[in-house]
Design an enzyme around this catalytic site. Structure first.
Site, PDB file in Angstrom:
ATOM      1  N   ARG A 358      23.695   8.346   7.789  1.00 35.28           N
ATOM      2  CA  ARG A 358      23.481   9.451   8.728  1.00 35.28           C
ATOM      3  C   ARG A 358      22.771   8.970   9.987  1.00 35.28           C
ATOM      4  NH1 ARG A 358      19.106  13.234   9.352  1.00 35.28           N
ATOM      5  NH2 ARG A 358      19.827  15.137  10.401  1.00 35.28           N
ATOM      6  N   SER A 370      24.426  16.556   9.658  1.00 34.54           N
ATOM      7  CA  SER A 370      23.338  16.832   8.718  1.00 34.54           C
ATOM      8  C   SER A 370      23.714  16.346   7.320  1.00 34.54           C
ATOM      9  CB  SER A 370      23.039  18.333   8.681  1.00 34.54           C
ATOM     10  OG  SER A 370      24.122  19.031   8.084  1.00 34.54           O
ATOM     11  N   SER A 461      25.928  26.178  -1.386  1.00 34.52           N
ATOM     12  CA  SER A 461      24.689  26.866  -1.025  1.00 34.52           C
ATOM     13  C   SER A 461      23.561  25.848  -1.009  1.00 34.52           C
ATOM     14  CB  SER A 461      24.381  27.987  -2.032  1.00 34.52           C
ATOM     15  OG  SER A 461      23.173  28.636  -1.694  1.00 34.52           O
ATOM     16  N   ASN A 462      22.853  25.731   0.119  1.00 27.04           N
ATOM     17  CA  ASN A 462      21.825  24.703   0.289  1.00 27.04           C
ATOM     18  C   ASN A 462      20.483  25.363   0.596  1.00 27.04           C
ATOM     19  OD1 ASN A 462      20.219  22.514   0.994  1.00 27.04           O
ATOM     20  ND2 ASN A 462      21.857  21.467   2.087  1.00 27.04           N
ATOM     21  N   GLY A 486      19.785  20.925  -3.525  1.00 27.96           N
ATOM     22  CA  GLY A 486      18.335  20.949  -3.398  1.00 27.96           C
ATOM     23  C   GLY A 486      17.828  20.023  -2.308  1.00 27.96           C
ATOM     24  N   HIS A 513      33.568  29.637 -16.877  1.00 34.45           N
ATOM     25  CA  HIS A 513      34.109  28.969 -18.075  1.00 34.45           C
ATOM     26  C   HIS A 513      35.540  29.404 -18.388  1.00 34.45           C
ATOM     27  CE1 HIS A 513      33.759  26.274 -21.316  1.00 34.45           C
ATOM     28  NE2 HIS A 513      32.464  26.427 -21.557  1.00 34.45           N
ATOM     29  N   ASP A 517      36.407  23.919 -17.810  1.00 30.25           N
ATOM     30  CA  ASP A 517      35.724  23.443 -19.008  1.00 30.25           C
ATOM     31  C   ASP A 517      34.588  22.504 -18.611  1.00 30.25           C
ATOM     32  OD1 ASP A 517      37.415  24.855 -20.699  1.00 30.25           O
ATOM     33  OD2 ASP A 517      38.899  23.236 -20.705  1.00 30.25           O
TER      34      ASP A 517
END
Length: 540
Positions: A358, A370, A461-462, A486, A513, A517
């Site tokens: 980066r 980013s 989603s961050n 995270g 599910h 699987d």
């Protein structure tokens, strides 16, 4: 299953529309967001886009023809699908409606039929507009006019909030605002009485109560009957209504919030003193004269004895009315959690090489990438290798998407929206970065179009920027999976048998599910880990 597309109502006064031209023909493949036709209303000719994908199987209104709102405009479905029942059902429904209308004409006329002839001269009833083809309810976020104000054609009347965006609603009529039917913060179904405009002093008693589509008066807040007085203090430059609300555009509010500027200190240059974008951008603190005084208390010389605590005070609560966005978020996430059997897989990835890559990429002029952009790119490439993750559950079949449209969760003031990067796998890192910044910026100012938040096949989603190390998300249906990202943490790690300082990040994959699987989800995370830990592989 085929989808019936009806003639949309593109303005609050539109009752019928004319198809000026068709931009697609029967047999053409339609993608979500494609422009289907140009439709002429009583005010303008507007492009009408499709909110569905498939093949155009039927055109119900030919170019040059005029039809009522909600008439059959087109049918979109799968190639070769039998739609004869849809066409016949629509025709039968239309015939029954015509019979009912004839019967009503012969019998005692209804309240709705009386409306056009009983309205006083020059009086216009403005109803809650349907600002998208899926909108059923609207919330008045802000009135830009008050009872007694003169309204010109094209003036902005109010800001109306749907489940996706807040949009300015303009008047197609001129006159005086005689009545407000839905107060700020109030919600009402489409076609409810929003306002009444007409000549000043006109008696409108009973009009709002009797004006409804089904003969029932809409439930509205008590209307204003007297124009409120706007007062100002000589020591402040504020523009407020009678209840203290500051009139400002949504963009001006967002800019003021980002800059930490109080709108009560800004003088509006817009219509009726409304604060607009330029007012906030040109605002300087030096324009204000602020006097502050500070006092200090002498330090206590002796420590008083500790007295027993006696509970005192009052219980204070605050009730915040749910916005349309919050209602939709609650409904869809509850449906997802309670219908899709969720399970979560977590993996830790090394970010040392990603950090080096980066830094090298961002050294290139006019380039900004980013870590989230790198994760999105890695997901797009991993989804091409594991298409079962890129799937959707249906009762009779599982749909495998071979195109990759990644939704990026963006936090906004009232909740969460998910703008979509279409064909993400074909985008470069810099293209992903630019697109995400553009979509996120417009999401926070509520300028996203509905079609820019539809069609995702996978979601990222961050929460790393908030210091969250690990979390689990609820799947954004109809997707089968969502990746939770995270923060990057510096900590001791073992490399080649030695304890060294390393940078790691936790990734959690929530899976449905029914379609994915455990082994399939694990293999996807292994591939994703490989791409992120070796960024050069994403350039191949």
């Amino acid at each position: 299953m085929a989808t019936v597309i009806n003639m949309p109502r593109l303005s609050d006064t539109m009752t019928e529309g004319t198809v000026a031209t068709w931009l697609k023909k029967v047999g053409d493949t339609i993608k979500e967001g494609d422009i289907l036709a140009e439709i002429e209303t009583d005010k303008a000719t507007m492009e009408f886009e499709s909110f569905n994908s498939g093949v155009l199987l039927h055109i119900g209104i030919e170019a040059g023809q005029t039809a009522l709102v909600d008439s059959l405009l087109a049918i979109i479905g799968k190639e070769g699908e039998d739609i004869s029942s849809l066409i016949s059902n629509t025709s039968n429904s239309k015939s029954q409606e015509e019979k009912v209308e004839v019967k009503e004409d012969v019998a005692q006329p209804t309240t709705q039929n009386l409306q056009p002839t009983t309205l006083p001269t020059g009086v216009k009833v403005i109803t809650m507009p349907r600002l998208s083809d899926t909108m059923t309810t609207g919330t008045v976020a802000n009135w830009l006019k008050k009872v007694g104000d003169t309204v010109k054609e094209g003036d902005m009347l109010a800001e109306i909030e749907t489940d996706k965006a807040t949009m300015e609603f303009e008047s197609f009529n001129a006159g005086t605002l005689l009545y407000i039917g839905i107060q700020e913060g109030g919600s009402a179904p489409v076609d409810s009485v929003l306002a009444i405009i007409g000549p000043a002093g006109t008696d409108i008693t009973g009009i709002a109560e009797n004006y409804s589509k089904d003969g029932e008066a809409p439930v509205v807040a008590k209307a204003e009957t007297v124009a409120p007085v706007v007062t100002s203090q000589p020591t402040q430059e504020t523009t407020t209504s009678d209840n203290g609300r500051i009139f400002a555009s949504p963009l001006a509010k967002q800019i003021a919030k980002d800059k930490g500027i109080s709108l009560s200190q800004v003088k509006g240059s817009g219509e009726n003193g409304r604060i607009v974008k330029s007012d906030v951008e040109n605002f300087t603190a030096s324009a204000l004269v602020v006097a502050t005084q500070t006092t200090s208390q002498p330090e206590a010389q002796a420590t008083p004895a500790v007295k027993p605590f006696v509970p005192a005070g009052e219980v204070v609560t605050e009730e915040i009315k749910n916005s349309q966005m919050r209602k939709i978020i609650a409904k869809r996430l509850a449906e997802s959690l309670f219908t899709a059997p969720h399970y979560n897989l977590t993996i830790e990835v090394s970010m040392d090489e990603a950090m080096k890559s980066r830094a090298m990429i961002n050294a290139v002029p006019d380039t900004k990438v980013s870590f989230n952009d790198m994760v999105i790119k890695a997901c797009a490439m991993a989804l091409k290798k594991h298409p079962k993750i890129n799937s959707q559950w249906k009762e009779d079949a599982i749909t495998i998407n071979h195109h990759v449209n990644i939704g990026v969760a963006v936090a906004v003031e009232d909740g969460l929206v998910v703008p979509v990067l279409r064909f993400t796998d074909a985008m470069s890192l810099s293209q992903i970065g630019g697109s995400v910044r553009d979509l996120a910026g417009r999401a926070k100012t509520k300028k996203l179009l509905p079609n820019e938040m539809e069609g995702s096949t996978f979601t990222v989603s961050n929460l790393g920027m908030f210091g969250i190390v690990e979390f689990n998300s609820i799947i954004n249906q109809p997707n089968s999976a969502i990746l939770s990202v995270g923060a990057i943490i510096e900590k001791p790690v073992v490399k080649n048998g030695q304890i060294v300082v390393g940078n790691t990040m936790m990734l959690s994959l929530a899976c449905d599910h029914r379609t994915i699987d455990g082994a399939t989800g694990a293999q996807f995370l292994q591939t994703l880990k490989l791409f992120i830990e070796n960024p050069v592989t994403m350039l191949a």
